[in-house]
Design a protein around this motif. Structure first.
Motif, short mmCIF file in Angstrom:
data_model
loop_
_atom_site.label_atom_id
_atom_site.label_comp_id
_atom_site.label_asym_id
_atom_site.label_seq_id
_atom_site.Cartn_x
_atom_site.Cartn_y
_atom_site.Cartn_z
N VAL A 42 0.68 -1.14 -0.01
CA VAL A 42 0.04 0.06 -0.09
C VAL A 42 0.87 1.28 -0.02
N THR A 43 1.83 1.19 0.90
CA THR A 43 2.68 2.58 1.00
C THR A 43 3.99 2.67 -0.02
N TYR A 44 4.24 1.42 -0.21
CA TYR A 44 5.66 1.15 -1.20
C TYR A 44 6.98 1.51 -0.24
N CYS A 45 6.65 1.33 0.97
CA CYS A 45 7.83 1.79 1.94
C CYS A 45 8.15 0.42 2.68
N GLY A 69 5.22 10.52 -1.93
CA GLY A 69 4.53 11.52 -0.95
C GLY A 69 3.91 10.77 -0.02
N ARG A 70 3.95 9.41 0.26
CA ARG A 70 3.27 8.69 1.32
C ARG A 70 4.25 8.46 2.31
N LEU A 111 -9.47 12.37 -8.85
CA LEU A 111 -9.27 11.19 -9.60
C LEU A 111 -9.88 10.13 -8.96
N ASP A 112 -9.58 10.36 -7.41
CA ASP A 112 -10.11 9.01 -6.46
C ASP A 112 -11.60 8.78 -6.55
N GLY A 113 -12.37 9.92 -7.01
CA GLY A 113 -13.78 9.93 -6.87
C GLY A 113 -14.41 9.44 -8.46
N ASP A 122 -3.85 4.55 -1.71
CA ASP A 122 -4.55 4.75 -0.43
C ASP A 122 -3.91 6.17 0.35
N GLY A 123 -4.65 7.12 0.47
CA GLY A 123 -4.13 8.35 0.70
C GLY A 123 -3.37 8.38 2.04
N GLY A 124 -3.90 7.85 3.08
CA GLY A 124 -3.01 7.76 4.46
C GLY A 124 -2.81 8.94 4.84
N ASP A 125 -2.17 8.88 6.26
CA ASP A 125 -1.96 10.25 6.68
C ASP A 125 -0.60 11.01 6.21
#
Length: 220
Positions: A42-45, A69-70, A111-113, A122-125
């Motif tokens: 999800v985060t690619y981290c 950016g996540r 775009l999400d919508g 996933d937007g995330g914090d």
């Protein structure tokens, strides 16, 4: 920073294989060996779990890379680092003014919508959407590369963020199993989300993607 911390020959430093060759290169420059860990899908981290899976007695540090950016979950990574007495460094992305980030987030929300047929990020914090990265599965139907070619033919700029994971490159080749990294490299595609994009630009992106979305396996 690695050299200043005393990391060098004989040491191992855990790094992601999903892009950022300069990070693995910095490890080799100080004489240490980069060890590749898998990323979160999800985060690619890197995560504390994926890092712990490759920690050995020679592991001296970890370089955490924030992606697209996540931000990574640095709190848990630092906790893991303390358990194993490891140096935990962060490799950040270029920062942008707040108003630019706000405009990116607006375009990402648009775009999400409206996008169909691809898996949205996933937007995330704290996501700043330096890149808006979707997943385009293959499954016997048009894959990410075919999807990208079709978008470009419709005038939509898009790019593959990581073409080849580092552990598959000649200079870093390792025989390791990193399934999430390899799947992400095969499926991810960055769509435009620049602050300068107009509403008409965004409509064109959505129209082009959704015209192709029906060709994809409806798994979302």
């Amino acid at each position: 920073m690695l050299r200043a911390a005393g990391i060098g020959v004989g040491d191992e430093v855990v790094v992601p294989a999903f892009g950022n060759a300069e990070v693995a290169g910095a490890v080799t420059l100080v004489g240490a060996s980069p060890v590749f860990a898998d990323v979160d899908p999800v985060t690619y981290c890197l995560t504390s779990d994926t890092v712990e899976a490759v920690v050995t007695a020679r592991t001296a540090g970890v370089v955490v890379v924030h992606r697209f950016g996540r931000p990574a979950d640095v709190r848990r990574l630092h906790e893991m680092g303390r358990r194993h007495a490891l140096l935990v460094l962060e490799h950040g992305e270029s920062e942008a003014p707040y108003d630019e980030i706000a405009r990116r987030r607006e375009r990402a929300a648009y775009l999400d919508g409206r996008l169909r047929g691809v898996r949205m990020p996933d937007g995330g914090d704290g996501h700043t959407y330096q890149q808006y990265v979707v997943r385009v599965p293959g499954n016997g139907r048009p894959d990410r590369d075919a999807f990208a070619r079709a978008l470009r033919a419709k005038g939509v700029e898009c790019r593959v963020p990581v073409k080849t994971p580092l552990h598959r490159l000649p200079e870093f080749r390792r025989c390791v199993a990193l399934p999430e990294t390899e799947l992400a490299a095969d499926e991810t595609l960055a769509l435009p989300v620049d602050a300068s994009l107009t509403k008409r630009d965004m409509q064109r992106i959505v129209s082009a993607c959704n015209a192709l979305g029906g060709l994809l396996q409806p798994a979302f």
